[in-house]
Design an enzyme around this catalytic site. Structure first.
Site, short mmCIF file in Angstrom:
data_model
loop_
_atom_site.label_atom_id
_atom_site.label_comp_id
_atom_site.label_asym_id
_atom_site.label_seq_id
_atom_site.Cartn_x
_atom_site.Cartn_y
_atom_site.Cartn_z
NE ARG A 266 -7.50 2.31 -5.67
CZ ARG A 266 -6.32 2.30 -5.10
NH1 ARG A 266 -5.25 2.53 -5.85
NH2 ARG A 266 -6.18 2.04 -3.83
CB THR B 197 -13.22 -7.64 -4.88
OG1 THR B 197 -13.11 -7.59 -3.45
CG2 THR B 197 -12.87 -9.05 -5.35
CG ASP C 148 -2.10 0.93 1.08
OD1 ASP C 148 -2.39 1.36 -0.07
OD2 ASP C 148 -2.72 1.27 2.10
CG ASN D 288 -7.91 -1.81 -5.30
OD1 ASN D 288 -7.03 -2.64 -5.09
ND2 ASN D 288 -8.16 -0.82 -4.44
NE ARG E 137 -4.07 7.02 -7.15
CZ ARG E 137 -3.94 6.62 -5.89
NH1 ARG E 137 -3.67 7.48 -4.95
NH2 ARG E 137 -4.11 5.35 -5.58
C1 IPE Z 1 -5.45 -2.62 -0.36
O1 IPE Z 1 -5.13 -1.29 -0.50
C2 IPE Z 1 -5.39 -3.30 -1.69
C3 IPE Z 1 -4.07 -3.41 -2.30
C4 IPE Z 1 -2.94 -3.07 -1.75
C5 IPE Z 1 -4.07 -3.99 -3.61
P1 IPE Z 1 -6.25 -0.16 -0.67
O2 IPE Z 1 -5.52 1.12 -0.84
O3 IPE Z 1 -7.21 -0.53 -1.72
O4 IPE Z 1 -6.98 -0.25 0.74
P2 IPE Z 1 -7.92 0.81 1.47
O5 IPE Z 1 -8.92 1.31 0.47
O6 IPE Z 1 -7.04 1.94 1.95
O7 IPE Z 1 -8.51 0.05 2.60
C1 IPE Z 2 -1.53 0.23 -3.42
O1 IPE Z 2 -1.25 1.60 -3.45
C2 IPE Z 2 -1.65 -0.37 -4.80
C3 IPE Z 2 -3.03 -0.71 -5.19
C4 IPE Z 2 -4.08 -0.65 -4.43
C5 IPE Z 2 -3.19 -1.16 -6.55
P1 IPE Z 2 -2.43 2.64 -3.51
O2 IPE Z 2 -2.75 2.92 -4.94
O3 IPE Z 2 -3.57 2.19 -2.68
O4 IPE Z 2 -1.75 3.92 -2.87
P2 IPE Z 2 -2.44 4.92 -1.83
O5 IPE Z 2 -2.92 4.08 -0.69
O6 IPE Z 2 -3.55 5.60 -2.56
O7 IPE Z 2 -1.32 5.84 -1.45
MG MG Z 3 -4.06 2.41 -0.71
#
Ligand code: IPE
Ligand code: IPE
Ligand code: MG
Length: 263
Positions: free
Chosen positions: A91, A86, A40, A88, A53
């Site tokens: 986004r 599931t 994360d 994500n 990003r």
């Molecule tokens: C968890 O991270 C999923 C992955 C790392 C692929 P998210 O960024 O989606 O989690 P939340 O939304 O902060 O809980």
């Molecule tokens: C984790 O990084 C990767 C995925 C969830 C694909 P994030 O994209 O969630 O990064 P933050 O949490 O927004 O910084």
């Molecule tokens: Mg994240």
């Protein structure tokens, strides 16, 4: 010999040997068998660098290569990483599309080398929900490495722990509907065998980067007795040294599994 490889872009090219200075703090008899990483903070890292990003996701791939190499060097049995949940799909399409393309390209690029390192890759999650070309690439990679005997490397993609349990229950219900199963036949071992991670040891250690302290629907069943390691560092800046630190913290944990400790 191993040079200062982990700072370089080709972080995956060499696997650290047991006598590598990187491993000096390791207690070899107290390593986890199965590590799960919630990768994360890619987006937050990129923002901090004044980047998009998506650049954070690209950098995250480099971290993953270093962590896989280090896991192989440590001799871990299994590494499961959370690549796409599931949830994500909520986004923006541009980010989702970028990620799917990144997974497809990286898999094509790295699969031969992973194969040479005896890695057994497996994608876990609701794979039929992924783009067709990624599904094809996944099949190719899994077939190539199917008979390997090294680390089990699970990549959770369109994965949700609740969804995984729903799919397992559907399989159970299908067997029951055919008259092949009585309620009392269902036990922990059976459920475990129906999960995407069937055959893997239970998760010993969950690592989550970037400061949030939650599971976000990752490996709900498998983490029943896992230890947790949280770090403020974002995934793109998480190094093999940080990973080794997680191992040393894990080695000091007193795991009781509901019983009493032996100390
Ligand atoms: C968890 O991270 C999923 C992955 C790392 C692929 P998210 O960024 O989606 O989690 P939340 O939304 O902060 O809980
Ligand atoms: C984790 O990084 C990767 C995925 C969830 C694909 P994030 O994209 O969630 O990064 P933050 O949490 O927004 O910084
Ligand atoms: Mg994240």
């Amino acid at each position: 010999m191993l040079k200062k490889i982990f700072g370089s872009v080709d972080a995956y090219k060499e696997i650290p040997q047991r006598d590598d200075p990187l491993f000096a703090p390791i207690e070899w008899d107290k390593l986890p068998r199965h590590v799960a990483a919630i990768m994360d903070g890619n987006g937050r890292w990129a923002k901090g660098q004044g980047l998009l990003r998506t650049a954070g996701h690209s950098s995250g791939v480099r971290t993953l290569k270093g962590i896989l190499s280090t896991s192989i060097g440590l001799g871990l049995e299994a590494l499961t990483v959370y690549a796409f949940s599931t949830e994500n799909w909520k986004r923006p399409t541009t980010e989702v599309d970028f990620l799917m393309k990144l997974f497809t390209e990286q898999l094509a690029k790295e699969m031969q080398e992973m194969h040479e390192d005896n890695v057994r890759i497996r994608f876990i999650g609701r794979l039929e929900g992924l783009p067709k070309n990624l599904q094809k690439q996944i099949r190719e990679a899994e077939e190539l490495m199917a008979n390997n005997t090294g680390i089990r490397f699970n990549v959770a993609t369109n994965y949700g722990g609740q969804d995984e349990l729903v799919r397992a229950m559907q399989k159970v219900a299908a067997q029951a509907a055919q008259g092949n199963l009585k309620p009392e036949d269902i036990d922990e071992a059976m459920v475990e065998g129906l999960l995407d991670t069937a055959g893997d040891p239970p998760v010993d250690l969950v690592i989550r980067t970037s400061g949030d302290q939650r599971l976000s629907n990752f490996l709900l069943w498998q983490s029943a007795y896992a230890e947790f390691y949280f770090t403020e560092k974002n995934w793109p800046e998480f190094t093999p040294e940080d990973y080794v630190d997680a191992m040393t913290v894990f080695a000091k944990r007193d795991r009781r599994f509901g019983g009493l400790n032996k100390k």
